[in-house]
Design an enzyme around this catalytic site. Structure first.
Site, PDB file in Angstrom:
ATOM      1  N   TYR A  88       1.086  -1.104  -0.010  1.00 28.89           N
ATOM      2  CA  TYR A  88       0.054   0.179  -0.012  1.00 28.89           C
ATOM      3  C   TYR A  88       0.789   1.160  -0.088  1.00 28.89           C
ATOM      4  O   TYR A  88       0.754   2.090  -1.142  1.00 28.89           O
ATOM      5  CB  TYR A  88      -1.128  -0.107   1.229  1.00 28.89           C
ATOM      6  CG  TYR A  88      -1.545   1.180   1.522  1.00 28.89           C
ATOM      7  CD1 TYR A  88      -2.260   1.997   0.395  1.00 28.89           C
ATOM      8  CD2 TYR A  88      -1.760   1.582   2.937  1.00 28.89           C
ATOM      9  CE1 TYR A  88      -3.101   2.874   0.860  1.00 28.89           C
ATOM     10  CE2 TYR A  88      -2.524   2.662   3.098  1.00 28.89           C
ATOM     11  CZ  TYR A  88      -3.263   3.506   2.144  1.00 28.89           C
ATOM     12  OH  TYR A  88      -4.078   4.523   2.537  1.00 28.89           O
TER      13      TYR A  88
ATOM     14  N   ASN B 199       7.945 -10.188  -1.656  1.00 28.07           N
ATOM     15  CA  ASN B 199       7.506 -11.394  -1.610  1.00 28.07           C
ATOM     16  C   ASN B 199       5.987 -11.518  -2.043  1.00 28.07           C
ATOM     17  O   ASN B 199       5.736 -12.675  -2.238  1.00 28.07           O
ATOM     18  CB  ASN B 199       8.016 -12.160  -0.431  1.00 28.07           C
ATOM     19  CG  ASN B 199       7.126 -11.490   0.675  1.00 28.07           C
ATOM     20  OD1 ASN B 199       6.145 -10.886   0.569  1.00 28.07           O
ATOM     21  ND2 ASN B 199       7.300 -12.710   1.867  1.00 28.07           N
TER      22      ASN B 199
ATOM     23  N   GLY C 217       1.476  -7.954  -0.894  1.00 25.71           N
ATOM     24  CA  GLY C 217       1.342  -6.695  -1.756  1.00 25.71           C
ATOM     25  C   GLY C 217       0.719  -7.187  -3.043  1.00 25.71           C
ATOM     26  O   GLY C 217       0.385  -8.505  -3.204  1.00 25.71           O
TER      27      GLY C 217
ATOM     28  N   ALA D 261       8.947  -3.593   3.696  1.00 25.48           N
ATOM     29  CA  ALA D 261       8.529  -4.751   3.842  1.00 25.48           C
ATOM     30  C   ALA D 261       8.430  -5.206   5.307  1.00 25.48           C
ATOM     31  O   ALA D 261       9.160  -4.954   6.183  1.00 25.48           O
ATOM     32  CB  ALA D 261       9.512  -5.703   3.320  1.00 25.48           C
TER      33      ALA D 261
ATOM     34  N   TYR E 158       3.849  -6.162  17.499  1.00 25.57           N
ATOM     35  CA  TYR E 158       4.061  -5.457  16.347  1.00 25.57           C
ATOM     36  C   TYR E 158       4.975  -4.192  16.735  1.00 25.57           C
ATOM     37  O   TYR E 158       6.048  -3.693  16.083  1.00 25.57           O
ATOM     38  CB  TYR E 158       2.753  -4.994  15.636  1.00 25.57           C
ATOM     39  CG  TYR E 158       2.794  -3.857  14.675  1.00 25.57           C
ATOM     40  CD1 TYR E 158       3.704  -4.261  13.558  1.00 25.57           C
ATOM     41  CD2 TYR E 158       2.227  -2.749  14.756  1.00 25.57           C
ATOM     42  CE1 TYR E 158       3.894  -3.194  12.544  1.00 25.57           C
ATOM     43  CE2 TYR E 158       2.305  -1.763  13.807  1.00 25.57           C
ATOM     44  CZ  TYR E 158       3.079  -1.951  12.633  1.00 25.57           C
ATOM     45  OH  TYR E 158       3.390  -0.979  11.484  1.00 25.57           O
TER      46      TYR E 158
ATOM     47  N   LYS F 110       9.057  -3.405  15.713  1.00 27.21           N
ATOM     48  CA  LYS F 110       9.621  -2.274  15.048  1.00 27.21           C
ATOM     49  C   LYS F 110      10.650  -1.530  15.968  1.00 27.21           C
ATOM     50  O   LYS F 110      11.480  -0.776  15.289  1.00 27.21           O
ATOM     51  CB  LYS F 110       8.154  -1.283  14.447  1.00 27.21           C
ATOM     52  CG  LYS F 110       7.536  -1.989  13.925  1.00 27.21           C
ATOM     53  CD  LYS F 110       7.844  -1.886  12.190  1.00 27.21           C
ATOM     54  CE  LYS F 110       7.162  -2.188  11.249  1.00 27.21           C
ATOM     55  NZ  LYS F 110       7.606  -1.896   9.902  1.00 27.21           N
TER      56      LYS F 110
ATOM     57  N   GLY G  71      -6.064  -1.974  24.938  1.00 26.15           N
ATOM     58  CA  GLY G  71      -4.731  -1.476  24.308  1.00 26.15           C
ATOM     59  C   GLY G  71      -4.906  -0.422  23.396  1.00 26.15           C
ATOM     60  O   GLY G  71      -4.220   0.025  22.983  1.00 26.15           O
TER      61      GLY G  71
HETATM   62  N1  LIG Z   1      -0.668   1.175   7.110  1.00 22.23           N
HETATM   63  C1  LIG Z   1      -0.275   2.071   8.129  1.00 22.23           C
HETATM   64  O1  LIG Z   1      -1.263   2.859   8.633  1.00 22.23           O
HETATM   65  C2  LIG Z   1       1.124   1.639   8.858  1.00 22.23           C
HETATM   66  C3  LIG Z   1       1.207   2.698   9.969  1.00 22.23           C
HETATM   67  C4  LIG Z   1       2.550   2.624  10.545  1.00 22.23           C
HETATM   68  C5  LIG Z   1       3.577   2.051   9.752  1.00 22.23           C
HETATM   69  N2  LIG Z   1       3.221   1.114   8.895  1.00 22.23           N
HETATM   70  C6  LIG Z   1       4.306   0.182   8.117  1.00 22.23           C
HETATM   71  O2  LIG Z   1       4.388   0.687   6.875  1.00 22.23           O
HETATM   72  C7  LIG Z   1       5.011  -0.359   6.036  1.00 22.23           C
HETATM   73  C8  LIG Z   1       4.112  -0.683   4.915  1.00 22.23           C
HETATM   74  O3  LIG Z   1       2.789  -0.760   5.425  1.00 22.23           O
HETATM   75  P1  LIG Z   1       1.562  -1.029   4.230  1.00 22.23           P
HETATM   76  O4  LIG Z   1       0.414  -0.324   5.037  1.00 22.23           O
HETATM   77  O5  LIG Z   1       1.982  -0.706   2.982  1.00 22.23           O
HETATM   78  O6  LIG Z   1       1.513  -2.729   4.260  1.00 22.23           O
HETATM   79  P2  LIG Z   1       1.325  -3.793   3.027  1.00 22.23           P
HETATM   80  O7  LIG Z   1       0.890  -5.024   3.820  1.00 22.23           O
HETATM   81  O8  LIG Z   1       0.623  -3.024   2.152  1.00 22.23           O
HETATM   82  O9  LIG Z   1       2.828  -3.596   2.351  1.00 22.23           O
HETATM   83  C9  LIG Z   1       3.929  -4.493   2.961  1.00 22.23           C
HETATM   84  C10 LIG Z   1       4.650  -5.055   1.639  1.00 22.23           C
HETATM   85  O10 LIG Z   1       5.564  -5.865   2.266  1.00 22.23           O
HETATM   86  C11 LIG Z   1       5.741  -6.990   1.420  1.00 22.23           C
HETATM   87  N3  LIG Z   1       6.480  -8.172   2.494  1.00 22.23           N
HETATM   88  C12 LIG Z   1       5.975  -8.624   3.624  1.00 22.23           C
HETATM   89  N4  LIG Z   1       6.947  -9.344   4.106  1.00 22.23           N
HETATM   90  C13 LIG Z   1       7.751  -9.301   3.242  1.00 22.23           C
HETATM   91  C14 LIG Z   1       9.122 -10.027   3.376  1.00 22.23           C
HETATM   92  N5  LIG Z   1       9.315 -11.059   4.198  1.00 22.23           N
HETATM   93  N6  LIG Z   1       9.958 -10.094   2.383  1.00 22.23           N
HETATM   94  C15 LIG Z   1       9.673  -9.080   1.254  1.00 22.23           C
HETATM   95  N7  LIG Z   1       8.606  -8.506   1.110  1.00 22.23           N
HETATM   96  C16 LIG Z   1       7.473  -8.615   2.478  1.00 22.23           C
HETATM   97  C17 LIG Z   1       4.396  -7.404   1.205  1.00 22.23           C
HETATM   98  O11 LIG Z   1       4.204  -8.291   0.099  1.00 22.23           O
HETATM   99  C18 LIG Z   1       3.717  -5.828   0.623  1.00 22.23           C
HETATM  100  O12 LIG Z   1       4.223  -5.682  -0.513  1.00 22.23           O
HETATM  101  C19 LIG Z   1       5.117  -1.565   7.072  1.00 22.23           C
HETATM  102  O13 LIG Z   1       6.216  -2.033   7.543  1.00 22.23           O
HETATM  103  C20 LIG Z   1       4.144  -1.205   8.177  1.00 22.23           C
HETATM  104  O14 LIG Z   1       4.612  -1.794   9.616  1.00 22.23           O
HETATM  105  C21 LIG Z   1       2.052   1.142   8.311  1.00 22.23           C
END
Ligand SMILES: NC(=O)c1ccc[n+]([C@@H]2O[C@H](COP(=O)([O-])OP(=O)(O)OC[C@H]3O[C@@H](n4cnc5c(N)ncnc54)[C@H](O)[C@@H]3O)[C@@H](O)[C@H]2O)c1
Length: 325
Positions: free
Chosen positions: A10, A31, A35, A72, A139, A143, A283
């Site tokens: 995303y 991976n 995604g 990721a 989680y 992080k 929480g």
């Molecule tokens: N969405 C939110 O509100 C939010 C808030 C704070 C932090 N984050 C962080 O931002 C990052 C992206 O979040 P998002 O909402 O886009 O999530 P998402 O799940 O859409 O994106 C994560 C991506 O990482 C890939 N991925 C997961 N495990 C993997 C691995 N082992 N090897 C390679 N690729 C891998 C997935 O296929 C996906 O494309 C994450 O690290 C999340 O913790 C998101």
């Protein structure tokens, strides 16, 4: 080139688009566990897993990488409490594999997707970056552990990093190319929109007796395109040596309650849907709102697309384009 782990997800996909618009050349490493291949859109992409060091070494060998954006990871709070091992594996061990590969290949610049979940239940809002970090789920814990690992790699090996602590990412690309498509979906705005379009029967409000003006939780919603711009700005100042390695909050400095979000969804979609009020979830802090001065000072960045109705309108447009489940 700029390696974007999780670039098919995303926030990663929106950031890949912003990198290209700034004249930078991203390569996606993903991976595809959460995604989408349809988000690649002609960008060079490498299918690999951060848990597998040889995949990382291969991508660093194939492309000439100058810096890394590390999205990721696993990002579901409730799931992390049920399977902490997989969160430690992906978010911490996977991250350490990345740091190892970067060190081996002499790549020094890293932007990391951190989260307000590293703060835990805040003692005060807005939350500044030097607020104590006491995560209350695996989680946030994983992080935070990776944030600390980067700090030690900075001291020992000269890694230059920014830890971007996002608050609630929301909304979708203005051109409708990307949007939020998580499965399972746990975020309020897409859940309410799914109720509005008829993909789910209702939306739940967890707790109506919080010490907030309308009794429901307040969160700081930041448009994903604002987040994407902050990554490009962060990478540029980091690579130009204009900022020191540190953490930055990314939010708006304001917030909206659950009821306000639901009202916005009703207003923008023109549709009504069932809302069920249930007990608080353990929480959930009453308010999570970012102090945003540091990002403004260091990156010259502020959120400009994060008005709630605009966020909801962009996410609604995206949902209406995507096929029903
Ligand atoms: N969405 C939110 O509100 C939010 C808030 C704070 C932090 N984050 C962080 O931002 C990052 C992206 O979040 P998002 O909402 O886009 O999530 P998402 O799940 O859409 O994106 C994560 C991506 O990482 C890939 N991925 C997961 N495990 C993997 C691995 N082992 N090897 C390679 N690729 C891998 C997935 O296929 C996906 O494309 C994450 O690290 C999340 O913790 C998101």
């Amino acid at each position: 080139m700029i390696l974007v782990t999780g670039g098919a997800g995303y926030i990663g996909s929106h950031t890949v688009k912003a990198l290209k618009a700034s004249g930078l050349s991203p390569v996606i490493f993903d991976n595809f566990s959460t995604g989408h291949r349809s988000f690649i859109k002609g960008t060079p992409a490498f299918e690999g897993d951060v848990c597998n060091s040889s995949d990382l070494e291969q991508v660093f060998g194939e492309y000439s990488i100058d810096g890394v954006l590390h999205f990721a990871g696993k990002a579901l709070v409730a799931e992390s409490a049920e399977m902490p091992e997989s969160y430690y594996q992906t978010n911490l061990i996977g991250g350490l594999n990345l740091l190892g590969a970067m060190k081996k290949c002499g790549v020094r610049f890293l932007i990391f997707s951190s989260t307000c979940a590293t703060y835990g239940v805040p003692e005060r809002v807005p939350i500044p970056e030097d607020h104590p970090q006491n995560p209350i789920n695996p989680y946030g814990e994983t992080k935070l552990a990776f944030e600390r690992a980067m700090r030690w790699f900075h001291k020992a090996h000269g890694l230059e990093y920014l830890s971007l602590r996002y608050f609630n990412a929301a909304g979708a690309d203005a051109d409708g190319e990307f949007g939020e498509d998580h499965n399972p979906e746990t975020h309020l705005i897409p859940l309410a929109l799914q109720a509005a379009i008829g993909h789910r029967a209702e939306v739940q409000i967890f707790g109506t007796d919080y010490p907030t003006p309308d009794g429901t939780c307040i969160r700081d919603y930041i448009h994903v395109s604002d987040l994407a711009r902050a990554h490009v700005a962060g990478l540029q100042v980091l690579m130009e040596g204009r900022v020191q390695s540190q953490a930055l909050n990314l939010g708006t400095g304001g917030g909206y309650s659950v009821r306000e979000v639901i009202e916005s969804v009703r207003r923008i979609t023109g549709r009504d849907f069932a809302v069920r009020e249930t007990a608080r979830r353990p929480g959930d802090p009453p308010q999570l709102v970012a102090s945003v001065n540091r990002a403004k000072d260091l990156l010259g960045w502020t959120a400009v697309e994060s008005d709630l109705d605009k966020i909801v309108a962009s996410a609604w447009k995206w949902l209406q384009r995507t096929p029903s489940p």
